[in-house]
Design an enzyme around this catalytic site. Structure first.
Site, PDB file in Angstrom:
ATOM      1  N   GLY A 199     -43.940  -9.100  63.573  1.00 32.59           N
ATOM      2  CA  GLY A 199     -45.246  -8.478  63.740  1.00 32.59           C
ATOM      3  C   GLY A 199     -45.301  -7.742  65.063  1.00 32.59           C
ATOM      4  O   GLY A 199     -44.578  -8.103  66.009  1.00 32.59           O
ATOM      5  N   GLN A 222     -49.063  -3.704  72.253  1.00 31.04           N
ATOM      6  CA  GLN A 222     -47.749  -4.176  72.719  1.00 31.04           C
ATOM      7  C   GLN A 222     -46.791  -3.032  72.997  1.00 31.04           C
ATOM      8  O   GLN A 222     -45.756  -3.245  73.633  1.00 31.04           O
ATOM      9  CB  GLN A 222     -47.114  -5.110  71.685  1.00 31.04           C
ATOM     10  CG  GLN A 222     -47.824  -6.442  71.557  1.00 31.04           C
ATOM     11  CD  GLN A 222     -47.090  -7.315  70.571  1.00 31.04           C
ATOM     12  OE1 GLN A 222     -47.303  -7.215  69.379  1.00 31.04           O
ATOM     13  NE2 GLN A 222     -46.207  -8.158  71.066  1.00 31.04           N
ATOM     14  N   CYS A 279     -43.601 -14.336  70.457  1.00 29.17           N
ATOM     15  CA  CYS A 279     -44.245 -13.031  70.615  1.00 29.17           C
ATOM     16  C   CYS A 279     -43.271 -12.111  71.349  1.00 29.17           C
ATOM     17  O   CYS A 279     -42.669 -12.540  72.344  1.00 29.17           O
ATOM     18  CB  CYS A 279     -45.540 -13.191  71.413  1.00 29.17           C
ATOM     19  SG  CYS A 279     -46.426 -11.644  71.676  1.00 29.17           S
ATOM     20  N   LEU A 280     -43.125 -10.887  70.877  1.00 27.46           N
ATOM     21  CA  LEU A 280     -42.193  -9.950  71.524  1.00 27.46           C
ATOM     22  C   LEU A 280     -42.631  -9.629  72.959  1.00 27.46           C
ATOM     23  O   LEU A 280     -41.813  -9.184  73.753  1.00 27.46           O
ATOM     24  CB  LEU A 280     -42.059  -8.669  70.702  1.00 27.46           C
ATOM     25  CG  LEU A 280     -41.414  -8.854  69.317  1.00 27.46           C
ATOM     26  CD1 LEU A 280     -41.412  -7.537  68.545  1.00 27.46           C
ATOM     27  CD2 LEU A 280     -40.008  -9.420  69.441  1.00 27.46           C
ATOM     28  N   HIS A 298     -52.377 -13.689  64.630  1.00 26.89           N
ATOM     29  CA  HIS A 298     -51.683 -13.413  65.897  1.00 26.89           C
ATOM     30  C   HIS A 298     -51.788 -11.925  66.249  1.00 26.89           C
ATOM     31  O   HIS A 298     -52.114 -11.571  67.397  1.00 26.89           O
ATOM     32  CB  HIS A 298     -50.218 -13.854  65.757  1.00 26.89           C
ATOM     33  CG  HIS A 298     -49.350 -13.574  66.946  1.00 26.89           C
ATOM     34  ND1 HIS A 298     -48.699 -14.565  67.648  1.00 26.89           N
ATOM     35  CD2 HIS A 298     -49.000 -12.397  67.560  1.00 26.89           C
ATOM     36  CE1 HIS A 298     -48.005 -14.012  68.645  1.00 26.89           C
ATOM     37  NE2 HIS A 298     -48.164 -12.695  68.608  1.00 26.89           N
ATOM     38  N   GLU A 299     -51.538 -11.047  65.252  1.00 27.18           N
ATOM     39  CA  GLU A 299     -51.550  -9.599  65.546  1.00 27.18           C
ATOM     40  C   GLU A 299     -52.965  -9.092  65.810  1.00 27.18           C
ATOM     41  O   GLU A 299     -53.171  -8.263  66.698  1.00 27.18           O
ATOM     42  CB  GLU A 299     -50.884  -8.811  64.410  1.00 27.18           C
ATOM     43  CG  GLU A 299     -49.416  -9.145  64.150  1.00 27.18           C
ATOM     44  CD  GLU A 299     -48.555  -9.240  65.402  1.00 27.18           C
ATOM     45  OE1 GLU A 299     -48.823  -8.518  66.378  1.00 27.18           O
ATOM     46  OE2 GLU A 299     -47.618 -10.066  65.406  1.00 27.18           O
ATOM     47  N   HIS A 302     -54.026  -9.673  69.302  1.00 29.48           N
ATOM     48  CA  HIS A 302     -53.533  -8.689  70.280  1.00 29.48           C
ATOM     49  C   HIS A 302     -54.540  -7.541  70.462  1.00 29.48           C
ATOM     50  O   HIS A 302     -54.657  -6.980  71.552  1.00 29.48           O
ATOM     51  CB  HIS A 302     -52.194  -8.103  69.831  1.00 29.48           C
ATOM     52  CG  HIS A 302     -50.990  -8.922  70.201  1.00 29.48           C
ATOM     53  ND1 HIS A 302     -50.667  -9.228  71.508  1.00 29.48           N
ATOM     54  CD2 HIS A 302     -50.021  -9.491  69.444  1.00 29.48           C
ATOM     55  CE1 HIS A 302     -49.539  -9.946  71.522  1.00 29.48           C
ATOM     56  NE2 HIS A 302     -49.131 -10.125  70.282  1.00 29.48           N
TER      57      HIS A 302
HETATM   58 NI    NI Z   1     -47.404 -11.121  69.721  1.00 34.79          NI
END
Ligand code: NI
Length: 182
Positions: free
Chosen positions: A47, A52, A103-104, A145-146, A149
């Site tokens: 995701g 991000q 998470c990236l 989660h997304e 963000h």
């Molecule tokens: Ni994330």
């Protein structure tokens, strides 16, 4: 397509509320989505949200592969690669479950995060189609989660037990502890 630079925890763009997108089908949005998908796949993520990649707009991409669906089976816990503009969700029922997330933007770490077990979510695809789905398990988790963000929220801010934040390559200790308790 272009690989985009991923913002890491500490960059203020990750704490900002992202702006709604006026035209989900514009060429800029399509290009952004293509680049986000390429960036996510390159980083082995499941995701990615536009903030991000330093774009403070309400756009997310995600997938929930079958192998992440969990013991209840894949039905509505898996979903193919999906891009959504201006997404929103609501919980279905009040069951909350704890699950591991990475998470990236927080590379190398994994944490146990409480999330709604079932949700209904909606948004607009970049081709203009309205998407509305029910989700549970990992699928519900990745969407929550997304969307977080887009509101400037990282998974660590949702954790209620920071003892369950760990380096991903130390995760075996949790598995060993769980086995020892059995
Ligand atoms: Ni994330």
């Amino acid at each position: 397509m272009t690989l985009l630079k991923i913002a890491r925890m500490g960059h203020p763009v990750l704490l900002r509320e992202a702006e709604p997108v006026a035209d989900p089908t514009s060429r800029e949005v399509r290009r952004l989505v293509d680049d986000m998908v390429e960036t996510m796949e390159d980083a082995n993520g499941v995701g990615l949200a536009a903030p991000q990649v330093h774009v403070s707009r309400r756009v997310i991409v995600f997938k929930a592969p079958a192998e992440r669906a969990g013991p209840d089976g894949p039905e509505d816990a898996e979903t193919p690669l999906t891009a959504l503009v201006n997404p929103a969700f609501e919980p279905v029922g009040d069951e909350v479950e704890l699950g591991w997330e990475g998470c990236l933007s927080i590379p190398g770490l994994t944490g146990a995060v409480p999330r709604h077990a079932r949700i209904r979510y909606r948004g607009t695809a970049p081709d203009g189609r309205a998407v509305e789905r029910e989700a549970r398990g990992f699928h519900a988790r990745v969407v929550q989660h997304e969307i977080d963000h887009l509101d400037g929220i990282l998974y660590t801010m949702r954790m209620d037990d920071l003892r369950m934040l760990a380096f991903s390559d130390e995760m075996r200790h949790f598995a060993e502890a769980a086995r020892a308790e059995e």
